[in-house]
Design a protein around this motif. Structure first.
Motif, PDB file in Angstrom:
ATOM      1  N   ASP A 344      -5.442 -19.366  -3.418  1.00 59.20           N
ATOM      2  CA  ASP A 344      -4.673 -19.978  -2.788  1.00 59.20           C
ATOM      3  C   ASP A 344      -2.440 -20.503  -2.370  1.00 59.20           C
ATOM      4  O   ASP A 344      -2.839 -21.335  -3.002  1.00 59.20           O
ATOM      5  CB  ASP A 344      -5.911 -21.969  -2.256  1.00 59.20           C
ATOM      6  CG  ASP A 344      -4.785 -22.594  -0.897  1.00 59.20           C
ATOM      7  OD1 ASP A 344      -4.821 -21.838   0.016  1.00 59.20           O
ATOM      8  OD2 ASP A 344      -4.950 -23.589  -0.920  1.00 59.20           O
ATOM      9  N   VAL A 345      -2.754 -19.227  -2.135  1.00 54.45           N
ATOM     10  CA  VAL A 345      -1.413 -18.972  -2.549  1.00 54.45           C
ATOM     11  C   VAL A 345      -0.586 -18.595  -0.886  1.00 54.45           C
ATOM     12  O   VAL A 345      -1.354 -17.567  -0.174  1.00 54.45           O
ATOM     13  CB  VAL A 345      -0.794 -18.497  -3.580  1.00 54.45           C
ATOM     14  CG1 VAL A 345      -1.195 -18.665  -4.733  1.00 54.45           C
ATOM     15  CG2 VAL A 345      -1.474 -16.383  -2.952  1.00 54.45           C
ATOM     16  N   PRO A 346       0.544 -18.833  -0.388  1.00 55.62           N
ATOM     17  CA  PRO A 346       1.082 -18.499   0.603  1.00 55.62           C
ATOM     18  C   PRO A 346       1.074 -17.233   0.647  1.00 55.62           C
ATOM     19  O   PRO A 346       1.008 -16.953   1.746  1.00 55.62           O
ATOM     20  CB  PRO A 346       2.785 -18.995   0.718  1.00 55.62           C
ATOM     21  CG  PRO A 346       2.251 -21.454  -0.068  1.00 55.62           C
ATOM     22  CD  PRO A 346       1.887 -20.449  -1.498  1.00 55.62           C
ATOM     23  N   ALA A 347       1.378 -16.324  -0.596  1.00 57.57           N
ATOM     24  CA  ALA A 347       1.498 -14.387  -0.406  1.00 57.57           C
ATOM     25  C   ALA A 347       0.181 -14.875   0.203  1.00 57.57           C
ATOM     26  O   ALA A 347       0.530 -13.002   0.319  1.00 57.57           O
ATOM     27  CB  ALA A 347       1.658 -14.494  -1.913  1.00 57.57           C
ATOM     28  N   LEU A 348      -0.790 -14.844   0.192  1.00 59.90           N
ATOM     29  CA  LEU A 348      -1.882 -14.112   0.781  1.00 59.90           C
ATOM     30  C   LEU A 348      -1.918 -14.481   1.780  1.00 59.90           C
ATOM     31  O   LEU A 348      -3.518 -14.239   2.721  1.00 59.90           O
ATOM     32  CB  LEU A 348      -2.727 -14.492  -0.070  1.00 59.90           C
ATOM     33  CG  LEU A 348      -2.884 -14.143  -1.284  1.00 59.90           C
ATOM     34  CD1 LEU A 348      -3.955 -13.910  -2.262  1.00 59.90           C
ATOM     35  CD2 LEU A 348      -2.605 -11.984  -1.600  1.00 59.90           C
ATOM     36  N   ALA A 358      -1.659  -8.156   0.824  1.00 58.59           N
ATOM     37  CA  ALA A 358      -2.891  -7.574   1.283  1.00 58.59           C
ATOM     38  C   ALA A 358      -2.706  -6.347  -0.271  1.00 58.59           C
ATOM     39  O   ALA A 358      -3.307  -5.829  -1.045  1.00 58.59           O
ATOM     40  CB  ALA A 358      -3.240  -6.701   2.518  1.00 58.59           C
ATOM     41  N   ASP A 359      -1.371  -5.787   0.096  1.00 56.88           N
ATOM     42  CA  ASP A 359      -0.956  -4.698  -1.178  1.00 56.88           C
ATOM     43  C   ASP A 359      -1.365  -4.771  -3.177  1.00 56.88           C
ATOM     44  O   ASP A 359      -1.187  -3.781  -3.205  1.00 56.88           O
ATOM     45  CB  ASP A 359       0.666  -4.017  -0.816  1.00 56.88           C
ATOM     46  CG  ASP A 359       0.840  -3.204   0.372  1.00 56.88           C
ATOM     47  OD1 ASP A 359      -0.491  -2.268   1.063  1.00 56.88           O
ATOM     48  OD2 ASP A 359       1.722  -2.361   1.408  1.00 56.88           O
ATOM     49  N   ALA A 360      -0.621  -6.330  -2.257  1.00 55.37           N
ATOM     50  CA  ALA A 360      -0.985  -6.880  -4.186  1.00 55.37           C
ATOM     51  C   ALA A 360      -1.917  -7.076  -4.728  1.00 55.37           C
ATOM     52  O   ALA A 360      -2.197  -6.091  -5.880  1.00 55.37           O
ATOM     53  CB  ALA A 360      -0.084  -8.582  -4.218  1.00 55.37           C
ATOM     54  N   GLN A 361      -2.060  -7.455  -3.772  1.00 56.94           N
ATOM     55  CA  GLN A 361      -4.626  -7.260  -3.805  1.00 56.94           C
ATOM     56  C   GLN A 361      -5.179  -5.357  -4.448  1.00 56.94           C
ATOM     57  O   GLN A 361      -5.861  -5.621  -5.022  1.00 56.94           O
ATOM     58  CB  GLN A 361      -5.035  -8.306  -3.319  1.00 56.94           C
ATOM     59  CG  GLN A 361      -5.156  -9.879  -2.556  1.00 56.94           C
ATOM     60  CD  GLN A 361      -5.311 -10.342  -1.724  1.00 56.94           C
ATOM     61  OE1 GLN A 361      -5.682  -9.598  -1.378  1.00 56.94           O
ATOM     62  NE2 GLN A 361      -6.487 -11.048  -2.962  1.00 56.94           N
ATOM     63  N   ARG A 362      -4.175  -4.669  -3.626  1.00 52.58           N
ATOM     64  CA  ARG A 362      -4.468  -3.443  -4.147  1.00 52.58           C
ATOM     65  C   ARG A 362      -4.396  -2.995  -4.767  1.00 52.58           C
ATOM     66  O   ARG A 362      -4.946  -2.025  -5.688  1.00 52.58           O
ATOM     67  CB  ARG A 362      -4.661  -3.414  -2.590  1.00 52.58           C
ATOM     68  CG  ARG A 362      -4.706  -3.014  -1.308  1.00 52.58           C
ATOM     69  CD  ARG A 362      -4.668  -2.074   0.110  1.00 52.58           C
ATOM     70  NE  ARG A 362      -5.236  -0.737  -0.657  1.00 52.58           N
ATOM     71  CZ  ARG A 362      -5.275   0.854   0.163  1.00 52.58           C
ATOM     72  NH1 ARG A 362      -3.985   0.652   0.854  1.00 52.58           N
ATOM     73  NH2 ARG A 362      -5.966   1.491  -0.026  1.00 52.58           N
ATOM     74  N   LEU A 363      -3.358  -3.236  -5.254  1.00 56.83           N
ATOM     75  CA  LEU A 363      -2.420  -2.615  -6.388  1.00 56.83           C
ATOM     76  C   LEU A 363      -3.382  -3.211  -7.344  1.00 56.83           C
ATOM     77  O   LEU A 363      -3.458  -2.761  -8.264  1.00 56.83           O
ATOM     78  CB  LEU A 363      -1.251  -3.378  -7.066  1.00 56.83           C
ATOM     79  CG  LEU A 363      -0.185  -2.663  -7.906  1.00 56.83           C
ATOM     80  CD1 LEU A 363      -0.110  -1.721  -8.117  1.00 56.83           C
ATOM     81  CD2 LEU A 363       1.070  -3.437  -7.757  1.00 56.83           C
ATOM     82  N   LYS A 364      -3.422  -4.614  -7.696  1.00 59.03           N
ATOM     83  CA  LYS A 364      -4.235  -5.375  -8.603  1.00 59.03           C
ATOM     84  C   LYS A 364      -6.198  -4.733  -8.824  1.00 59.03           C
ATOM     85  O   LYS A 364      -6.601  -4.304  -9.860  1.00 59.03           O
ATOM     86  CB  LYS A 364      -4.339  -6.789  -7.994  1.00 59.03           C
ATOM     87  CG  LYS A 364      -6.142  -6.939  -8.996  1.00 59.03           C
ATOM     88  CD  LYS A 364      -5.559  -8.625  -8.762  1.00 59.03           C
ATOM     89  CE  LYS A 364      -6.361  -9.275  -9.311  1.00 59.03           C
ATOM     90  NZ  LYS A 364      -6.847 -11.286  -9.474  1.00 59.03           N
ATOM     91  N   ARG A 365      -6.502  -4.267  -7.610  1.00 57.87           N
ATOM     92  CA  ARG A 365      -7.769  -3.024  -7.533  1.00 57.87           C
ATOM     93  C   ARG A 365      -7.846  -1.622  -8.022  1.00 57.87           C
ATOM     94  O   ARG A 365      -8.292  -1.023  -8.180  1.00 57.87           O
ATOM     95  CB  ARG A 365      -8.402  -3.002  -6.734  1.00 57.87           C
ATOM     96  CG  ARG A 365      -9.011  -4.762  -5.737  1.00 57.87           C
ATOM     97  CD  ARG A 365      -9.797  -5.164  -4.711  1.00 57.87           C
ATOM     98  NE  ARG A 365      -8.999  -4.034  -3.653  1.00 57.87           N
ATOM     99  CZ  ARG A 365      -8.758  -4.869  -2.387  1.00 57.87           C
ATOM    100  NH1 ARG A 365      -8.436  -6.419  -2.514  1.00 57.87           N
ATOM    101  NH2 ARG A 365      -7.764  -4.062  -1.482  1.00 57.87           N
ATOM    102  N   GLY A 366      -6.265  -1.615  -8.625  1.00 57.02           N
ATOM    103  CA  GLY A 366      -6.325  -0.368  -8.779  1.00 57.02           C
ATOM    104  C   GLY A 366      -6.385   1.102  -7.040  1.00 57.02           C
ATOM    105  O   GLY A 366      -6.432   2.700  -7.783  1.00 57.02           O
TER     106      GLY A 366
END
Length: 387
Positions: A344-348, A358-366
């Motif tokens: 639960d952070v503002p960045a999301l 959204a790209d941060a999560q995609r980067l994390k998922r590879g």
């Protein structure tokens, strides 16, 4: 510049300003010796006029001004509005609506983090601000011509700044971004001063729940004293004194004189007994009412490199969109994104998610990868992301 010192003139001025598309607003106040800010001056400007309102003028009623602040047909433009709104909320439970903060808008438009008013004046108007009157005593009367000119400049330059930034936001489709940030500034919770939450201001480590309960009560006691007597918190008792009381837990007034951070002779003051009552309330506080303070969780082992990758992505996206990094995400946000699936952070949320989260999560998922080509960093979709 028109100086307003009576209610009739203020009412006539505000009625005229109600037909303007926007008004720029600023205040001058003093808070050196009080808990609540003392409103000393209000500056207003429309596209064609500028006014200074003297709230200290005998018999003046600011009701027409606050009615203008609530007028939904007129945009109220501030720079770094939070302290101004805090005054309006305390004085009249009024929050300007609609609201436009040029500091936030400038960050959205790529002028850097917490950009100053003088910087915007220089870059967007070609003018300059004489800072010499900034820290003068605004409560003294009469005000000098130099003070009045300085105060007036805070809203006259703001007209051009607003027009330029509003135009840029429209051109880039980012007006909605600023609107999301204004919702925070317009939330009354932003300006709440609850005694029961005052303990959160005190920075100390807690050795036990009972000491925390005592801190909750003595911090609430100090907050009520400061508000009722309209004195700065430190004039009642300093933070380190509250922390020492919560740690040592004195049981009788004489114990207060044995504490280093408590002023000598305090045990004989009129307030010593009320402090002891607050300590006793803390000692008798039911367990289920004592706040739970969670230590920050250590980052999972090996997560540091992922956080660094997210920092690179943040820098890349912020530069591409010409928006201040600090406004998009903080390091603490990146650490939580790296450590958890959907923190639960503002960045999301909202526009931040669109340009970064959204790209941060995609980067994390590879699904995305960072690469370098010469001096440029590229964001590439991986085979996993293409599926």
């Amino acid at each position: 510049m028109n100086i307003i010192t009576n209610t009739d003139a203020l009412a006539a001025t505000c009625a005229r300003l109600a037909d303007a598309g926007y008004v720029t607003v600023d205040t001058e106040f003093m808070r050196d010796s009080t808990f609540w800010p003392k409103l000393c001056l209000i500056q207003l400007a429309s596209p064609g006029e500028a006014f200074i309102v003297d709230p200290q003028a005998p018999g003046i009623d600011l009701a027409p001004f606050y009615e203008l602040m609530r007028n939904k047909q007129v945009v109220k433009v501030f720079h770094a509005a939070r302290q101004d709104i805090e005054i309006f909320w305390h004085e009249a439970e009024t929050i300007p609506d609609p609201l436009f903060d040029t500091q936030v808008a400038a960050m959205v438009c790529g002028f850097g983090e917490s950009v100053g008013y003088e910087t915007l004046v220089r870059k967007l108007t070609g003018g300059s601000v004489d800072k010499s009157s900034r820290f003068t005593d605004w409560s003294r009367r009469p005000l000098s011509d130099k003070q009045l000119q300085y105060a007036c400049g805070d809203v006259t330059h703001l007209r051009k700044i607003y027009e330029v930034l509003a135009r840029r936001l429209t051109q880039t489709g980012r007006a909605r971004w600023v609107a999301e940030e204004m919702a925070i500034l317009q939330d009354p919770e932003t300006y709440a001063q609850r005694p029961e939450d005052a303990w959160k201001r005190i920075k100390m480590r807690f050795k036990g729940q009972r000491g925390l309960a005592v801190l909750v009560e003595i911090a609430a006691w100090r907050e009520r004293q400061a508000q009722e007597r309209d004195l700065p918190r430190s004039r009642i008792l300093k933070d380190d004194a509250l922390a020492e009381i919560a740690t040592q837990i004195p049981r009788v007034p004489e114990d207060l004189d044995r504490l280093r951070a408590v002023p000598k002779g305090f045990a004989n003051s009129r307030t010593a007994a009320s402090i002891m009552e607050a300590v006793e309330r803390g000692l008798s506080m039911p367990e289920d009412r004592i706040p739970v303070v969670k230590d920050s969780e250590p980052l999972p082992p090996g997560i540091g490199p992922l956080v660094e990758l997210l920092k690179v992505l943040l820098s890349l996206r912020s530069e591409e969109h010409e928006v201040a990094q600090k406004l998009v995400a903080r390091t603490s946000d990146l650490e939580l994104i790296a450590a958890h699936d959907e923190p639960d952070v503002p960045a999301l949320k909202g526009w931040r998610r669109e340009i970064f989260g959204a790209d941060a999560q995609r980067l994390k998922r590879g699904e995305l990868a960072l690469s370098a080509r010469g001096k440029k960093i590229l964001l590439l979709e991986t085979a996993k992301g293409a599926r």
